[in-house]
Design a protein around this motif. Structure first.
Motif, PDB file in Angstrom:
ATOM      1  N   ALA A  13      17.789  -4.696   6.108  1.00 37.84           N
ATOM      2  CA  ALA A  13      18.756  -5.287   5.173  1.00 37.84           C
ATOM      3  C   ALA A  13      18.165  -5.426   3.773  1.00 37.84           C
ATOM      4  CB  ALA A  13      19.199  -6.648   5.698  1.00 37.84           C
ATOM      5  N   VAL A  14      16.852  -5.731   3.698  1.00 41.85           N
ATOM      6  CA  VAL A  14      16.181  -5.830   2.397  1.00 41.85           C
ATOM      7  C   VAL A  14      16.146  -4.461   1.723  1.00 41.85           C
ATOM      8  CG1 VAL A  14      13.989  -6.309   1.229  1.00 41.85           C
ATOM      9  CG2 VAL A  14      14.774  -7.834   3.044  1.00 41.85           C
ATOM     10  N   GLU A  15      15.810  -3.429   2.501  1.00 42.15           N
ATOM     11  CA  GLU A  15      15.744  -2.059   1.970  1.00 42.15           C
ATOM     12  C   GLU A  15      17.106  -1.572   1.472  1.00 42.15           C
ATOM     13  OE1 GLU A  15      14.066   0.388   5.001  1.00 42.15           O
ATOM     14  OE2 GLU A  15      12.128  -0.663   4.996  1.00 42.15           O
ATOM     15  N   LYS A  16      18.177  -1.993   2.151  1.00 42.28           N
ATOM     16  CA  LYS A  16      19.531  -1.582   1.774  1.00 42.28           C
ATOM     17  C   LYS A  16      20.108  -2.443   0.649  1.00 42.28           C
ATOM     18  CE  LYS A  16      20.791   0.115   6.398  1.00 42.28           C
ATOM     19  NZ  LYS A  16      21.650  -0.142   7.582  1.00 42.28           N
ATOM     20  N   GLY A  17      19.392  -3.507   0.292  1.00 42.56           N
ATOM     21  CA  GLY A  17      19.879  -4.391  -0.757  1.00 42.56           C
ATOM     22  C   GLY A  17      20.867  -5.434  -0.267  1.00 42.56           C
ATOM     23  N   GLU A  18      21.012  -5.559   1.049  1.00 41.49           N
ATOM     24  CA  GLU A  18      21.928  -6.554   1.618  1.00 41.49           C
ATOM     25  C   GLU A  18      21.319  -7.960   1.569  1.00 41.49           C
ATOM     26  OE1 GLU A  18      24.354  -4.018   4.958  1.00 41.49           O
ATOM     27  OE2 GLU A  18      22.243  -4.428   5.364  1.00 41.49           O
ATOM     28  N   ILE A  19      19.985  -8.024   1.540  1.00 46.34           N
ATOM     29  CA  ILE A  19      19.265  -9.284   1.342  1.00 46.34           C
ATOM     30  C   ILE A  19      18.439  -9.153   0.076  1.00 46.34           C
ATOM     31  CG2 ILE A  19      17.428 -10.797   2.223  1.00 46.34           C
ATOM     32  CD1 ILE A  19      18.272 -10.105   5.048  1.00 46.34           C
ATOM     33  N   ASP A  20      18.538 -10.132  -0.807  1.00 48.44           N
ATOM     34  CA  ASP A  20      17.773 -10.119  -2.052  1.00 48.44           C
ATOM     35  C   ASP A  20      16.276 -10.126  -1.733  1.00 48.44           C
ATOM     36  OD1 ASP A  20      18.049 -10.858  -5.206  1.00 48.44           O
ATOM     37  OD2 ASP A  20      16.313 -11.866  -4.308  1.00 48.44           O
ATOM     38  N   LYS A  21      15.534  -9.181  -2.320  1.00 50.59           N
ATOM     39  CA  LYS A  21      14.116  -9.037  -2.011  1.00 50.59           C
ATOM     40  C   LYS A  21      13.312 -10.285  -2.395  1.00 50.59           C
ATOM     41  CE  LYS A  21      10.144  -5.961  -2.481  1.00 50.59           C
ATOM     42  NZ  LYS A  21       9.583  -4.746  -3.128  1.00 50.59           N
ATOM     43  N   ALA A  22      13.607 -10.848  -3.570  1.00 51.44           N
ATOM     44  CA  ALA A  22      12.879 -12.041  -4.027  1.00 51.44           C
ATOM     45  C   ALA A  22      13.148 -13.226  -3.103  1.00 51.44           C
ATOM     46  CB  ALA A  22      13.278 -12.389  -5.456  1.00 51.44           C
TER      47      ALA A  22
END
Length: 355
Positions: free
Chosen positions: A301-310
């Protein structure tokens, strides 16, 4: 003033009766100065200290009174009393004690809402907002984000900050204010309910004391400017204090906090980072750490941008901090237990040698 003006209600009265405490006076801790407390009762304000029995039986700082507590006491003078018991708390805002591993510092108790205040000109930090939210969520306190000093930046910058917060933090009210022009004050005043208690959380210099003074219509708290040398707020408020507003709302001010250590926050982290927790349900492994495992739904989800990385990185940081805090608490408890066992054996040996 009546006890109801300080937040006393039918639930607390029922608790008092159930615990056979009708023969004692009831009061609320409004400020704390080392081992002395200022307590508001139906008869007025007085200074108090705890009984020797309460002090002796206390196992940690959490067993002592804190600002916001309802206590039973006996008054021996018009201005002095002895605290016998703390009524059960419905909420406790706490953090790791600064520089004391495994220890907890209570910020305030019996709080309904927390105003998390950040100045948009220099103090703004979403990671810190998530940290405060985690403390509130683990404390069963409803958070409200206050963005202060909006008069120091332009409208476009304010909009960008609001957009960035809403991208990471959902379902938390946000109020943008200026202590100078008092823009946004009407919204805050409408938020404050009679008989409810609100706690101020934030760093030094974000405008907490000025906000309290403006809301109360008088100078209650000393205010100061930002240090030009360090660009940091000076610690003006040196202790916690409970203040009654004209509309019946109750405010608790706090010294500015530069360190916001997470303590006992498993449920708090789950609520603050509910999106991450939601994705974690689909991870391949139940004990997934969400750092490098194959089949980790959170990493995907982080890689897909579904979860904000920061936000994800902030979550991992607080998870590590929570684990370390829990390990230090367990270690301290083991040492206390071993010491107690040693003391017990020592006393047993001493008794044997008497005969």
């Amino acid at each position: 003033m009546e006890l109801e003006d300080f937040g006393y209600n039918d639930k607390l009265e029922k608790l008092r009766i159930e615990n056979n405490l009708k023969d004692f006076e009831i009061g609320r801790i409004v400020s704390e100065h080392k081992e002395r407390y200022i307590v508001k009762t139906g008869k007025g304000e007085l200074e108090a200290e705890v009984t020797g029995n309460l002090r002796f039986s206390a196992k940690s700082r959490e067993d002592f009174p804190a600002v916001g507590d309802w206590v039973t006491l006996t008054t021996y003078d018009s201005d002095f009393g002895i605290i016998h018991k703390i009524l059960s708390r419905f909420s406790v805002i706490k953090r790791q004690a600064v520089g004391q591993f495994g220890e907890i510092q209570i910020i305030a108790t019996n709080i309904d809402y927390a105003f998390i205040i950040q100045a948009v000109d220099r103090d703004f930090n979403i990671n810190r907002l998530e940290r405060y939210l985690t403390i509130c969520n683990s404390s069963k306190v409803s958070p409200i984000i206050i963005l202060s000093k909006i008069d120091l930046i332009n409208e476009h910058q304010v909009s960008e900050i609001l957009k960035n917060i809403k991208a990471r933090i959902k379902n938390v009210p946000i109020i943008a204010i200026s202590n100078k022009s008092q823009d946004g004050y009407d919204t805050i005043k409408k938020t404050i309910e009679k008989g409810k208690t609100y706690c101020m959380l934030g760093s030094s210099g974000v405008g907490k004391s000025t906000l309290i003074n403006n809301l109360s219509g008088k100078t209650i708290m000393q205010t100061d400017t930002i240090s030009q040398a360090t660009n940091k707020g000076r610690h003006v408020t040196s202790h916690r204090e409970l203040i009654i507003l004209e509309n019946g709302g109750i405010l608790v001010d706090n010294p500015g906090m530069r360190e916001v250590g997470i303590a006992d926050s498993t449920s708090g982290l789950e609520i603050t980072f509910d999106m991450i927790v939601g994705f974690s349900q689909n991870c391949k492994f139940k004990n997934c750490s969400h750092t490098n495992e194959i089949g980790c739904s959170v990493l995907e989800a982080v890689e897909k941008g579904e979860i904000d990385k920061a936000s994800y990185e902030n979550y991992l940081k607080m998870e590590r901090e929570k684990a370390y805090f829990e390990s230090t608490v367990a270690e301290r408890q083991k040492k206390d237990k071993d010491f107690g066992k040693m003391l017990k054996n020592y006393k047993k040996d001493m008794n044997k040698n008497k005969y």
